[in-house]
Write a protein that holds these residues in place. Structure first.
Motif, PDB file in Angstrom:
ATOM      1  N   UNK A 150       0.321  -3.732   1.091  1.00 49.54           N
ATOM      2  CA  UNK A 150      -0.913  -2.957   0.993  1.00 49.54           C
ATOM      3  C   UNK A 150      -1.752  -3.371  -0.211  1.00 49.54           C
ATOM      4  N   UNK A 151      -1.352  -4.448  -0.883  1.00 48.94           N
ATOM      5  CA  UNK A 151      -2.053  -4.870  -2.089  1.00 48.94           C
ATOM      6  C   UNK A 151      -2.507  -6.309  -1.967  1.00 48.94           C
ATOM      7  N   UNK A 179      -6.270   1.078  -1.374  1.00 47.16           N
ATOM      8  CA  UNK A 179      -5.187   0.264  -1.928  1.00 47.16           C
ATOM      9  C   UNK A 179      -4.418   1.087  -2.960  1.00 47.16           C
ATOM     10  N   UNK A 180      -3.083   1.136  -2.882  1.00 51.05           N
ATOM     11  CA  UNK A 180      -2.328   1.910  -3.865  1.00 51.05           C
ATOM     12  C   UNK A 180      -2.353   1.252  -5.242  1.00 51.05           C
ATOM     13  N   UNK A 181      -2.512   2.074  -6.255  1.00 50.65           N
ATOM     14  CA  UNK A 181      -2.481   1.620  -7.647  1.00 50.65           C
ATOM     15  C   UNK A 181      -1.838   2.735  -8.470  1.00 50.65           C
ATOM     16  N   UNK A 201       0.945  -2.509  -6.306  1.00 49.70           N
ATOM     17  CA  UNK A 201       2.409  -2.602  -6.202  1.00 49.70           C
ATOM     18  C   UNK A 201       2.920  -4.016  -6.475  1.00 49.70           C
ATOM     19  N   UNK A 202       3.963  -4.079  -7.284  1.00 50.97           N
ATOM     20  CA  UNK A 202       4.583  -5.349  -7.622  1.00 50.97           C
ATOM     21  C   UNK A 202       5.933  -5.502  -6.930  1.00 50.97           C
ATOM     22  N   UNK A 203       6.494  -4.394  -6.472  1.00 53.00           N
ATOM     23  CA  UNK A 203       7.724  -4.383  -5.676  1.00 53.00           C
ATOM     24  C   UNK A 203       7.536  -3.380  -4.546  1.00 53.00           C
ATOM     25  N   UNK A 204       8.411  -3.425  -3.569  1.00 54.42           N
ATOM     26  CA  UNK A 204       8.285  -2.535  -2.413  1.00 54.42           C
ATOM     27  C   UNK A 204       8.890  -1.159  -2.647  1.00 54.42           C
ATOM     28  N   UNK A 205       9.892  -1.065  -3.507  1.00 56.40           N
ATOM     29  CA  UNK A 205      10.531   0.215  -3.764  1.00 56.40           C
ATOM     30  C   UNK A 205       9.607   1.086  -4.618  1.00 56.40           C
ATOM     31  N   UNK A 206       9.168   2.253  -4.116  1.00 58.18           N
ATOM     32  CA  UNK A 206       8.178   3.045  -4.859  1.00 58.18           C
ATOM     33  C   UNK A 206       8.701   3.558  -6.199  1.00 58.18           C
TER      34      UNK A 206
END
Length: 330
Positions: free
Chosen positions: A6-7, A141-143, A67-72
């Motif tokens: 999503x980024x 976009x998530x931030x 997001x830099x990794x998939x795990x929130x």
């Protein structure tokens, strides 16, 4: 759901390129700065520092990214450690933080956002820094990140303009986070070593630097080691020499580079620094690793810090060159 899908970019690699950013802020500082402002925009340091009453300085910063990794939960921890790092990089202690959250509420479940916030809260607790609210917006976009306020002794700041020739350069975390994160975004393969490095606070490294008498430091994030070192050398009026064989890397970093997992941010970092770089016969792949866009990287300290590797030294200024790459003389 993979958050990184999503980024458009990942972590600090999504920063505006340093050359473009400097052009944007070029007219935003100058004569109007009050005497109480100890560190502002002039040298692109890690945080603003303002002197207040009773021999205290306030350190203020904000940092957030995609997001830099998939795990929130891990993303929340990484983003919080990265935001807190700016205070540590100035020699300060964080005292309060507020969350900054952008979330596509129609595309990603709010339960996932709660995990991001929980991760940030846990790292802030580890730092002894309360999280007191924040701000959120609906965004495609998530931030996530934090605005952090800290305190410091104005006579014991770590600044990027206090480097002097003759002192060694110390790096407190290995490089390679960027290429490993790029591989993760492309393949889903997790690097536990990269996650562990990113969630590690720079608190102990900053304390060790101050105890060793250091007065000059910066953290290594989106502009890579070369980008942040260029800013430090330029601000301090010196040239930096890096011994590439002394620079530590995370396991798997060279393999990720060889497989082509290089972010656009890393390539822009190298393009920005190259006119000021004397690289000799150092290969392009080595330069890309040295310019690798880090997320929640370590501190780069002008001075020897016990327990951490020395990777080079500061030397007298060489006209037109901020960084030389080559083994330091013995």
């Amino acid at each position: 759901m993979r958050l990184t899908e999503y980024a458009h970019g990942g972590g600090c690699a999504c920063k505006i390129p340093p050359g473009e950013l400097e052009a944007v802020v070029a007219g935003l500082f100058g004569d109007s700065a009050p005497d109480s402002l100890l560190v502002g925009l002039d040298d692109g340091d890690d945080a603003a520092v303002v002197r207040i009453a009773n021999g205290t300085a306030v350190v203020a910063t904000a940092d957030f990214f995609t997001p830099v990794v998939d795990d929130p939960y891990d993303w929340g921890r990484i983003a919080a450690a990265n935001a807190l790092s700016d205070v540590y990089a100035m020699g300060g202690t964080p005292v309060v933080a507020v969350n900054l959250l952008c979330w596509p509420r129609d595309r990603l479940p709010m339960e996932m956002a709660a995990e991001v916030l929980r991760g940030g809260l846990d790292v802030a607790r580890e730092a002894g820094c309360p999280v007191a609210g924040g701000h959120s917006v609906d965004d495609p976009e998530p931030k996530y990140g934090m605005a952090v306020t800290g305190v410091a002794d104005p006579a014991r700041l770590l600044r990027n303009d206090r480097g002097v020739a003759g002192v060694p350069l110390t790096l407190t975390k290995p490089l390679g986070i960027g290429v490993l994160n790029s591989r993760h975004k492309a393949t889903g393969e997790v690097s536990p070593a990269a996650v562990a490095a990113m969630i590690t606070l720079n608190r102990d490294a900053a304390a060790a630097a101050l105890a060793a008498g250091a007065v000059c430091a910066t953290d290594v994030t989106g502009f890579g080691l070369l980008g942040h070192l260029h800013k430090l050398a330029r601000a301090s009026g010196v040239t930096a020499r890096i011994d590439p064989g002394a620079v530590p890397y995370l396991p798997g970093a060279r393999e990720a580079l060889a497989a082509g997992y290089v972010s656009g941010g890393t390539r822009r970092n190298l393009d920005w620094v190259r006119p000021h770089l004397a690289a000799g016969d150092v290969k392009e792949d080595e330069l890309l690793l040295l310019a690798d866009a880090q997320t929640s990287g370590g501190l780069l300290v002008a001075g020897e810090v016990p327990g951490f590797p020395v990777i080079g030294e500061l030397t007298p200024a060489r006209a037109g060159v901020s960084i030389e790459i080559g083994q330091a003389p013995t």
